[in-house]
Design a protein around this motif. Sequence first.
Motif, PDB file in Angstrom:
ATOM      1  N   THR A 144       0.838  -1.205   0.000  1.00  0.00           N
ATOM      2  CA  THR A 144       0.000   0.000   0.000  1.00  0.00           C
ATOM      3  C   THR A 144       0.872   1.255   0.000  1.00  0.00           C
ATOM      4  OG1 THR A 144      -1.684  -1.195   1.274  1.00  0.00           O
ATOM      5  CG2 THR A 144      -1.878   1.197   1.192  1.00  0.00           C
ATOM      6  N   ILE A 145       1.901   1.259   0.833  1.00  0.00           N
ATOM      7  CA  ILE A 145       2.777   2.429   0.944  1.00  0.00           C
ATOM      8  C   ILE A 145       3.616   2.606  -0.323  1.00  0.00           C
ATOM      9  CG2 ILE A 145       4.790   3.334   2.178  1.00  0.00           C
ATOM     10  CD1 ILE A 145       3.560   2.291   4.742  1.00  0.00           C
ATOM     11  N   TRP A 146       4.246   1.512  -0.772  1.00  0.00           N
ATOM     12  CA  TRP A 146       5.051   1.624  -1.999  1.00  0.00           C
ATOM     13  C   TRP A 146       4.160   1.958  -3.207  1.00  0.00           C
ATOM     14  CZ3 TRP A 146       9.898   2.442  -1.465  1.00  0.00           C
ATOM     15  CH2 TRP A 146      10.658   1.837  -0.472  1.00  0.00           C
ATOM     16  N   GLY A 147       2.933   1.433  -3.197  1.00  0.00           N
ATOM     17  CA  GLY A 147       2.001   1.730  -4.282  1.00  0.00           C
ATOM     18  C   GLY A 147       1.625   3.199  -4.330  1.00  0.00           C
ATOM     19  N   ALA A 148       1.448   3.806  -3.136  1.00  0.00           N
ATOM     20  CA  ALA A 148       1.135   5.233  -3.080  1.00  0.00           C
ATOM     21  C   ALA A 148       2.290   6.058  -3.651  1.00  0.00           C
ATOM     22  CB  ALA A 148       0.849   5.639  -1.642  1.00  0.00           C
ATOM     23  N   LEU A 149       3.518   5.648  -3.337  1.00  0.00           N
ATOM     24  CA  LEU A 149       4.679   6.384  -3.840  1.00  0.00           C
ATOM     25  C   LEU A 149       4.849   6.190  -5.350  1.00  0.00           C
ATOM     26  CD1 LEU A 149       7.019   8.223  -3.175  1.00  0.00           C
ATOM     27  CD2 LEU A 149       8.384   6.204  -2.567  1.00  0.00           C
ATOM     28  N   LEU A 150       4.530   4.992  -5.845  1.00  0.00           N
ATOM     29  CA  LEU A 150       4.612   4.753  -7.290  1.00  0.00           C
ATOM     30  C   LEU A 150       3.587   5.618  -8.034  1.00  0.00           C
ATOM     31  CD1 LEU A 150       5.962   3.126  -9.549  1.00  0.00           C
ATOM     32  CD2 LEU A 150       4.179   1.377  -9.249  1.00  0.00           C
ATOM     33  N   GLY A 151       2.397   5.745  -7.447  1.00  0.00           N
ATOM     34  CA  GLY A 151       1.389   6.619  -8.052  1.00  0.00           C
ATOM     35  C   GLY A 151       1.854   8.059  -8.100  1.00  0.00           C
ATOM     36  N   ALA A 152       2.547   8.502  -7.054  1.00  0.00           N
ATOM     37  CA  ALA A 152       3.078   9.868  -7.025  1.00  0.00           C
ATOM     38  C   ALA A 152       4.180  10.048  -8.065  1.00  0.00           C
ATOM     39  CB  ALA A 152       3.611  10.184  -5.630  1.00  0.00           C
ATOM     40  N   CYS A 153       4.983   8.996  -8.278  1.00  0.00           N
ATOM     41  CA  CYS A 153       6.034   9.058  -9.307  1.00  0.00           C
ATOM     42  C   CYS A 153       5.418   9.261 -10.695  1.00  0.00           C
ATOM     43  CB  CYS A 153       6.857   7.770  -9.295  1.00  0.00           C
ATOM     44  SG  CYS A 153       7.906   7.593  -7.831  1.00  0.00           S
TER      45      CYS A 153
END
Length: 738
Positions: free
Chosen positions: A655-664
């Motif tokens: 969930t956390i890494w996914g949120a950061l990937l979306g921001a990227c």
Amino acid sequence: MTLTSTLLAGLPGHPSNTRLLVKLIHLGSPRLSFNPAICEITNSPFNNMNIELSALCREGRLEEALAVMVSMNNKCIPVKTSAYASLLQACICLKSLPEGKQLYSQMLSTGADQDLFSATKLVGMFLACGSPSDARLVFDRIEKKDVILWNAMISGYARNELYDEALALYYQMQNEGLQPDNFTFPCVLKACTGLLALERGKEIHDCIISVGIESDIFIGNALIDMYAKCGDLDVARHVFDKMSQRSVVTWNAMIAGYVQSGQCDEAFKLFYKMQLMGVNPTSVTVVNLLPACARSEAFRNGKEVHAFVKKRGFDIDGFVGNALIDVYAKCGSIDDAVRVFVAMSRTDVVSWNAMVTGFVQNGCCVDALKLFSQMQYAGVQPNSFTFSSILPAIGHLTALWQGREIHGYVIKIGLDSHVFVGGGLVDMYSKCESIEDAEQVFDRMSQRDVVSWNAMIVGYVQNGQCELALKLFYRMNQLGEKPNSVTIASVLPACARLAALQQGKEIHDYIIRRGFDSHVVVGNALIDMYAKCGSIELAGHAFENMSQRTVVSWNAMIAGYGMHGHVDEALSLFYRMKQAGLKPDHVTFINVLSACSHSGLVDEGWHFFDSINREYDILPSMEHYACMVDLLGRAGKLEEAHDLINDMPFEADSTIWGALLGACKIHCNIELAEEVAEHLFKLEPENTGFYVLLSNIYAVSGRWSDVAKVRTMLRNRGLRKKPGCSWIEVDNKVHDLY
């Protein structure tokens, strides 16, 4: 000279002749008929036969005793009232209704049923054997009844939970001019307790006072129990305080009343006071008191009571041990619960059930399954409660194979028709994502209660079959089944997931018509449904119209405002919640941080995140960190978000890494996206969404060769992108669009 006259002539000096006469009568000599004079003269031998009959009863040889009685009646040998009483008592002890009916038939033929003592015994026998209708037939045949017979019938009705009948008989007794006594009133008060008929109980209390027997200790105990269970603790305590004499039963009744009403501190005060006044608590006192420790999660008090049990040498086998297991489990001290269980020299199915339930309540589902297996090896037969306890553990573990194995065992021992077990199976299969098995169990149930219907509706919603959930709700109503507040709270999320606003409004109208709008859980579900269906105004109306609100209610409304981008309203509601005296929980902060994220309020987000532990003593969870990463990522602070992940006290999840990937993707940071994607591919290698997201990031930057590499990676791993799905509501029908 006849045989009779010859024998009579020889009786005074020849006892052997007397024994011969008895034998001839018993064997049925064709030339010998019954003569009262014979009975009088031969009283000693006939007494012996009645004594023999009573002895057979005491030894439990009921059939032999009945055979002797039948033979005696056939030969006109009188059966004494005491012998009938022995026969009836044997029927009561052995719970032998057929033999009891046979005995009654014999008593009818001789008129023995008209004796008041025998009639009272007959009534008691039929009631003890579970046949109140036969008891009432005996009762009604007696023309002149005394108060003892009335009491037997009334108390029997109360013991068999026929409370309306008990009260009706009490009023009939008064109408026929008989004065109830100190044995009548405790039985009648028990009936009031069973019906929660407080007003009737007060009327009977007034009658007790008018008769002048309110000082009777048994009546006082019954009054305390009635008032406590009917919810009037003040009057119960008033009765308690006025009693000039109190037994340990009196103290136990008052303690139980406080525990049942949730006044645990008062229960403990009374427990300590009774000891100061020289009244020794019993094991019943302990069993009554221990739930207070479990309800208030008063672990220290539970330990104190356990120490008291050890000090007084109470046997922990049975009720006390089971209650201690329950307390420790509910207080989260499963190790202490295990120690009590192991220390018990004798365990029954209740003990095993308490321990299995304790493991499940504390999330130790694997241990619960192991204990269930040990239970069978120990030769303890599981009951319906056992399966109702173990099935949630299987659902939590999504252990479908083991669930099917236990289902087979349920069928083998004949518990598949039990409504609670059926509901547990439906819930288990639903959580194991085997909705077809859940449907089969539900459809085969010969009887369904509201819990069964709720389990199936929830199962459909959990498995994304929201349309079927709505159809089942409508079918439930068509069949005349009565939904409860849990049903409504279960079906509204189906409307929310389908964005079926019109159907949600219809269910809201149904809620108002059926009076469910006062239920907090229903109000919370309405707020969530309206917010997710796009009507934040109606969500706000639902919130403001609630007569009572819990933290969940405030959380649902804050989440709704955040979802719709109304951050000012969300934060305003947060402060309003604090002013109302409610303490925010971890969900509250997830919703507040999410609202800040949607509006880009970085400083405010950091403020709330820092206050979670500092001001509210809540340890930030994975969800809180995910919200902060999402907030920082949306605001373009990718490095700050990355540093926050690295500084977390636990490993970041998808969930956390996914949120950061979306921001990227939003900010076109390919280098960081590639690093983040590596983490995600390790955590969830079969989640196609992350591959597609990375592919889209490459595509936006025109790196088509990298796009091709990602798609090749998908093919090589045998993965396919799941098609998207949308819903649209037209003419009150929800349509799928793929």
